[in-house]
Design a protein around this motif. Structure first.
Motif, PDB file in Angstrom:
ATOM      1  N   THR A   1       9.207 -12.847   1.786  1.00 54.66           N
ATOM      2  CA  THR A   1       9.945 -13.940   1.132  1.00 54.66           C
ATOM      3  C   THR A   1      10.523 -13.466  -0.202  1.00 54.66           C
ATOM      4  O   THR A   1      11.633 -13.844  -0.567  1.00 54.66           O
ATOM      5  N   LYS A   2       9.777 -12.616  -0.911  1.00 59.71           N
ATOM      6  CA  LYS A   2      10.190 -12.160  -2.243  1.00 59.71           C
ATOM      7  C   LYS A   2      10.914 -10.814  -2.227  1.00 59.71           C
ATOM      8  O   LYS A   2      11.261 -10.278  -3.269  1.00 59.71           O
ATOM      9  N   GLY A   3      11.128 -10.255  -1.034  1.00 54.20           N
ATOM     10  CA  GLY A   3      11.851  -8.982  -0.925  1.00 54.20           C
ATOM     11  C   GLY A   3      11.071  -7.786  -1.447  1.00 54.20           C
ATOM     12  O   GLY A   3      11.655  -6.813  -1.924  1.00 54.20           O
ATOM     13  N   ILE A   4       9.740  -7.831  -1.364  1.00 55.38           N
ATOM     14  CA  ILE A   4       8.889  -6.734  -1.841  1.00 55.38           C
ATOM     15  C   ILE A   4       8.455  -5.885  -0.648  1.00 55.38           C
ATOM     16  O   ILE A   4       7.918  -6.404   0.317  1.00 55.38           O
ATOM     17  N   LYS A   5       8.685  -4.570  -0.725  1.00 58.07           N
ATOM     18  CA  LYS A   5       8.336  -3.675   0.388  1.00 58.07           C
ATOM     19  C   LYS A   5       7.035  -2.909   0.167  1.00 58.07           C
ATOM     20  O   LYS A   5       6.403  -2.463   1.121  1.00 58.07           O
ATOM     21  N   ARG A   6       6.687  -2.692  -1.100  1.00 55.97           N
ATOM     22  CA  ARG A   6       5.461  -1.968  -1.433  1.00 55.97           C
ATOM     23  C   ARG A   6       4.719  -2.777  -2.490  1.00 55.97           C
ATOM     24  O   ARG A   6       5.336  -3.300  -3.418  1.00 55.97           O
ATOM     25  N   TYR A   7       3.390  -2.837  -2.332  1.00 53.06           N
ATOM     26  CA  TYR A   7       2.619  -3.696  -3.218  1.00 53.06           C
ATOM     27  C   TYR A   7       1.323  -3.003  -3.633  1.00 53.06           C
ATOM     28  O   TYR A   7       0.744  -2.244  -2.856  1.00 53.06           O
ATOM     29  N   LYS A   8       0.874  -3.280  -4.859  1.00 52.45           N
ATOM     30  CA  LYS A   8      -0.350  -2.680  -5.394  1.00 52.45           C
ATOM     31  C   LYS A   8      -1.269  -3.786  -5.892  1.00 52.45           C
ATOM     32  O   LYS A   8      -0.809  -4.721  -6.548  1.00 52.45           O
ATOM     33  N   PHE A   9      -2.546  -3.672  -5.563  1.00 50.40           N
ATOM     34  CA  PHE A   9      -3.529  -4.610  -6.097  1.00 50.40           C
ATOM     35  C   PHE A   9      -4.886  -3.927  -6.154  1.00 50.40           C
ATOM     36  O   PHE A   9      -5.060  -2.810  -5.650  1.00 50.40           O
ATOM     37  N   GLY A  10      -5.846  -4.565  -6.793  1.00 53.03           N
ATOM     38  CA  GLY A  10      -7.169  -3.987  -6.955  1.00 53.03           C
ATOM     39  C   GLY A  10      -8.180  -4.597  -5.986  1.00 53.03           C
ATOM     40  O   GLY A  10      -8.005  -5.711  -5.505  1.00 53.03           O
ATOM     41  N   PHE A  11      -9.235  -3.847  -5.734  1.00 53.94           N
ATOM     42  CA  PHE A  11     -10.336  -4.302  -4.881  1.00 53.94           C
ATOM     43  C   PHE A  11     -11.602  -3.600  -5.353  1.00 53.94           C
ATOM     44  O   PHE A  11     -11.590  -2.392  -5.588  1.00 53.94           O
ATOM     45  N   THR A  12     -12.680  -4.357  -5.536  1.00 54.17           N
ATOM     46  CA  THR A  12     -13.949  -3.772  -5.958  1.00 54.17           C
ATOM     47  C   THR A  12     -14.992  -3.981  -4.872  1.00 54.17           C
ATOM     48  O   THR A  12     -15.128  -5.087  -4.340  1.00 54.17           O
TER      49      THR A  12
ATOM     50  N   ASP B   1       5.681 -10.078  -8.429  1.00 56.77           N
ATOM     51  CA  ASP B   1       6.724  -9.063  -8.662  1.00 56.77           C
ATOM     52  C   ASP B   1       6.258  -7.938  -9.581  1.00 56.77           C
ATOM     53  O   ASP B   1       6.717  -6.806  -9.472  1.00 56.77           O
ATOM     54  N   LYS B   2       5.353  -8.245 -10.501  1.00 56.11           N
ATOM     55  CA  LYS B   2       4.880  -7.242 -11.461  1.00 56.11           C
ATOM     56  C   LYS B   2       3.956  -6.206 -10.807  1.00 56.11           C
ATOM     57  O   LYS B   2       3.613  -5.211 -11.428  1.00 56.11           O
ATOM     58  N   ASN B   3       3.538  -6.445  -9.575  1.00 63.58           N
ATOM     59  CA  ASN B   3       2.594  -5.538  -8.907  1.00 63.58           C
ATOM     60  C   ASN B   3       3.248  -4.584  -7.913  1.00 63.58           C
ATOM     61  O   ASN B   3       2.565  -4.059  -7.031  1.00 63.58           O
ATOM     62  N   LYS B   4       4.543  -4.348  -8.076  1.00 69.50           N
ATOM     63  CA  LYS B   4       5.179  -3.312  -7.262  1.00 69.50           C
ATOM     64  C   LYS B   4       4.741  -1.966  -7.843  1.00 69.50           C
ATOM     65  O   LYS B   4       4.830  -1.766  -9.058  1.00 69.50           O
ATOM     66  N   PRO B   5       4.250  -1.050  -7.011  1.00 68.66           N
ATOM     67  CA  PRO B   5       3.782   0.218  -7.573  1.00 68.66           C
ATOM     68  C   PRO B   5       4.932   1.093  -8.061  1.00 68.66           C
ATOM     69  O   PRO B   5       5.999   1.130  -7.456  1.00 68.66           O
ATOM     70  N   GLU B   6       4.693   1.771  -9.163  1.00 70.32           N
ATOM     71  CA  GLU B   6       5.637   2.775  -9.657  1.00 70.32           C
ATOM     72  C   GLU B   6       5.416   4.051  -8.839  1.00 70.32           C
ATOM     73  O   GLU B   6       4.298   4.307  -8.376  1.00 70.32           O
ATOM     74  N   PRO B   7       6.453   4.888  -8.680  1.00 71.66           N
ATOM     75  CA  PRO B   7       6.252   6.162  -7.971  1.00 71.66           C
ATOM     76  C   PRO B   7       5.098   6.978  -8.568  1.00 71.66           C
ATOM     77  O   PRO B   7       4.333   7.603  -7.838  1.00 71.66           O
ATOM     78  N   SER B   8       4.939   6.923  -9.903  1.00 67.38           N
ATOM     79  CA  SER B   8       3.864   7.687 -10.557  1.00 67.38           C
ATOM     80  C   SER B   8       2.476   7.163 -10.160  1.00 67.38           C
ATOM     81  O   SER B   8       1.509   7.935 -10.119  1.00 67.38           O
ATOM     82  N   ASP B   9       2.355   5.859  -9.870  1.00 69.35           N
ATOM     83  CA  ASP B   9       1.072   5.292  -9.400  1.00 69.35           C
ATOM     84  C   ASP B   9       0.668   5.938  -8.076  1.00 69.35           C
ATOM     85  O   ASP B   9      -0.494   6.278  -7.861  1.00 69.35           O
TER      86      ASP B   9
END
Length: 196
Positions: free
Chosen positions: A21-32, A116-124
């Motif tokens: 829906t938001k046009g995001i293809k790659r996503y980053k999040f945390g998990f513990t 939107d702020k959680n799209k990974p940077e290439p460096s990530d």
């Protein structure tokens, strides 16, 4: 040794629907899990989709293919023992660690909405995927048109483009003979955009 089991990641289906829906293809999040923090990357631009689990503190990562219906194979093969040790779990033949439980817990904690702020940077991504050319150059710096220079994009550069940027960018670069440009200097980094 762990047995082969599959698991349907129902939580990933909800996240993917919101990403689309938001046009995001790659996503980053945390998990513990067991007090160990993982960086999770979800690549919805690849076929099959991919999940990457990374632990910076241990310089460790593994990838899992996400098949049709959001089904994964919970068997990690040679990464199993290393994951068990990182999680601080002693080997117990009477009650062995099952990755099925790890992934079940992960499924319950997948965010339902994409930010939107959680799209990974290439460096990530580059922090974990070290099998790329010039692995110290992790900041995207634009595109190079090899046609104008009468040169050819290298397979290594195409691989780096695909791994760190986007599968669509990889296809365009392959078709149009374009190279991605990289730098070790963060101040020269550009925001990712698709080549013309």
């Amino acid at each position: 040794m762990e047995e082969v089991m599959t698991l349907k990641l129902t939580g990933l289906r909800e996240l993917y629907a919101d990403m689309r829906t938001k046009g995001i293809k790659r996503y980053k999040f945390g998990f513990t899990y067991n007090s160990v923090s993982f960086d999770i990357f979800f690549f919805a631009d690849e076929t099959p989709f991919k999940l990457m689990f990374g632990v910076k503190a241990h310089n460790f990562y593994f990838e899992v293919s996400v098949d049709k219906g959001f089904v994964i194979d919970t068997n990690l093969g040679d990464k199993y023992t290393q994951l068990r040790k990182i999680l601080g779990l002693q080997y117990d033949p009477d009650n062995p660690f099952k990755t099925f439980y790890f992934f079940s817990e992960f499924n319950n904690r997948i965010p339902k909405h994409a930010d939107d702020k959680n799209k990974p940077e290439p460096s990530d991504i580059a922090y974990y995927r070290r099998d790329i050319e010039e692995s110290e150059k992790i900041y995207f710096m634009g595109w190079r048109d090899n046609e104008k220079l009468k040169e050819k994009v290298s397979p290594e550069n195409l691989y780096k483009t695909r791994m760190l940027l986007d599968y669509g960018a990889y296809l365009i670069c392959k078709r149009k003979n374009i190279s991605s440009r990289w730098t070790p200097d963060k101040s020269l980094a550009q925001s990712f955009y698709l080549p013309d």
